[in-house]
Scaffold this active site. Structure first.
Site, PDB file in Angstrom:
ATOM      1  N   CYS A  60       0.763  -1.786   0.089  1.00 18.62           N
ATOM      2  CA  CYS A  60       0.476  -0.250   0.024  1.00 18.62           C
ATOM      3  C   CYS A  60       0.703   1.403  -0.414  1.00 18.62           C
ATOM      4  O   CYS A  60       2.154   0.674   0.711  1.00 18.62           O
ATOM      5  CB  CYS A  60      -0.704   0.153   1.051  1.00 18.62           C
ATOM      6  N   CYS A 116       0.084   4.088   1.122  1.00 17.68           N
ATOM      7  CA  CYS A 116      -0.014   5.325   2.615  1.00 17.68           C
ATOM      8  C   CYS A 116       0.785   5.895   3.186  1.00 17.68           C
ATOM      9  O   CYS A 116       1.071   6.703   3.893  1.00 17.68           O
ATOM     10  CB  CYS A 116      -1.286   5.085   3.084  1.00 17.68           C
ATOM     11  N   LYS A 173     -11.159  -4.725   4.690  1.00 19.44           N
ATOM     12  CA  LYS A 173     -11.021  -4.095   6.075  1.00 19.44           C
ATOM     13  C   LYS A 173     -11.660  -3.243   6.091  1.00 19.44           C
ATOM     14  O   LYS A 173     -12.352  -2.178   5.146  1.00 19.44           O
ATOM     15  CB  LYS A 173      -9.592  -3.700   5.080  1.00 19.44           C
ATOM     16  N   ARG A 197     -10.344   6.939   4.883  1.00 18.16           N
ATOM     17  CA  ARG A 197     -10.317   6.082   3.784  1.00 18.16           C
ATOM     18  C   ARG A 197     -11.917   5.933   3.213  1.00 18.16           C
ATOM     19  O   ARG A 197     -11.934   4.918   3.183  1.00 18.16           O
ATOM     20  CB  ARG A 197      -9.444   5.296   4.355  1.00 18.16           C
ATOM     21  N   LYS A 244      -9.945  -7.963   8.818  1.00 19.26           N
ATOM     22  CA  LYS A 244      -9.562  -6.223   9.510  1.00 19.26           C
ATOM     23  C   LYS A 244      -9.689  -5.343  10.031  1.00 19.26           C
ATOM     24  O   LYS A 244     -10.731  -5.040   8.900  1.00 19.26           O
ATOM     25  CB  LYS A 244      -8.100  -6.502   8.893  1.00 19.26           C
TER      26      LYS A 244
END
Ligand code: PBG
Length: 310
Positions: free
Chosen positions: A102, A104, A177, A199, A230
């Protein structure tokens, strides 16, 4: 006799240890006592400890030297994650080496994808994730774990890996997620908090379970080898539903930073017995149907189990 008839058992091999790696000197992380940002050398030492405790894998997160709008440092073959993977492979560490995929923590705005007209652009992000995963595989990753929640990220990564000759590298998809309030300490640790917005356009609504099943179905179709839910604790029902529906799929749960912080905070105040409460939580996640847990408690819990304090 209770031990003899136990239905759920924990063992150190059930745990995957998340490890943060950075260029600068390691330091403690707010809210997460016992967890550090490691240099490559420090990460190697942490991996050795995990191996010794019987943990089955580590999940690496990189914090780059600089960030930019498209997360370029995530695509550097000499970046912190490739370096760590090579060091772990050269040292012959016998753990499954997994990497978070990812951007981020690599983007200046802290979003998981590139920004177009003020929004995260799903399709412009896919090639970046595929390239990042390919670089990790080139450097020795056994498993890549896409966590950006972009649609079609699994197929983009699978195609990229296969065409680079990495048929044997597995994909653990963060399929389910949620847009959760429990990622706070992690975002501090990785410096990956979004600088604007949130997000919620791509991470899931905590209210939804049907959507979770749909996310898993799509990821399996796209070629995911393992799937993940998650966070763990507020989503035990989701874990159970996925386990029932896809009993054949390796299912993991990420016991996230905020969940770790909560327990550590209560234990430090003497409100709960730390080892008993932690093992109870981990047993609960396993009982719900996750066979493996990604947890910051991995080292401690493995050691407690090795010394069979139960
Ligand atoms: C990257 C990523 C996050 C976590 C794992 N991968 C943060 C986020 O989505 O904001 C959180 C892990 C944790 O809280 O322990 N997208």
């Amino acid at each position: 006799m209770r031990r003899m008839v136990q239905e759920t058992r924990l063992s150190p091999a059930d745990f995957i240890y998340p490890v943060f790696v950075t260029h600068a000197q390691e330091g403690p992380i707010k809210g997460m006592p016992g967890i550090f940002r490691y240099t490559v050398e420090g990460a190697l030492e942490a991996a050795r400890e995990a191996e010794e405790a019987g943990v089955s894998g580590i999940l690496l997160f990189g914090i780059p030297e600089f960030k930019d709008a498209t997360g370029t440092p995530a695509l550097s073959a000499s970046g912190v994650i490739p370096k760590t993977l090579q060091a772990l492979k050269n040292a012959g560490v016998r753990l499954v080496l997994m990497t978070d995929v990812c951007i981020c923590s690599y983007t200046s705005h802290g979003h998981c994808g590139v920004i177009q007209d003020g929004r995260v652009s799903n399709d412009d992000t896919l090639p970046i994730l595929a390239e990042m995963a390919r670089i990790h595989a080139d450097s020795g990753a056994d498993v890549v774990a896409p966590s950006a929640m972009m649609d079609h990220q699994v197929s983009a990564i699978r195609n990229g890996l296969d065409s680079a000759g990495h048929q044997d590298v597995s994909i653990l998809s963060y399929s389910v997620k949620y847009a959760s309030a429990f990622y706070g300490p992690f975002r501090d640790a990785a410096g990956g908090a979004p600088q604007f917005g949130d997000r919620k356009t791509h991470q899931m609504d905590p209210c939804n379970t049907q959507e979770a099943l749909q996310e898993v179905a799509l990821d399996i179709k796209e070629g995911a080898d393992m799937i993940m839910v998650k966070p763990a604790l507020a989503y035990l029902d989701v874990i159970r539903q996925i386990r029932n529906r896809w009993p054949q799929m390796p299912l993991m749960a990420y016991n996230v930073s905020g969940e770790y912080a909560m327990l550590k905070a209560a234990a430090s105040q003497g409100y709960v017995d730390e080892s008993a409460a932690t093992l109870e939580v981990l047993t609960g996640i396993r009982r719900a149907g996750a066979q493996t847990m990604i947890t910051y408690h991995a080292l401690e819990a493995a050691r407690w189990l090795n010394h069979s304090i139960l």
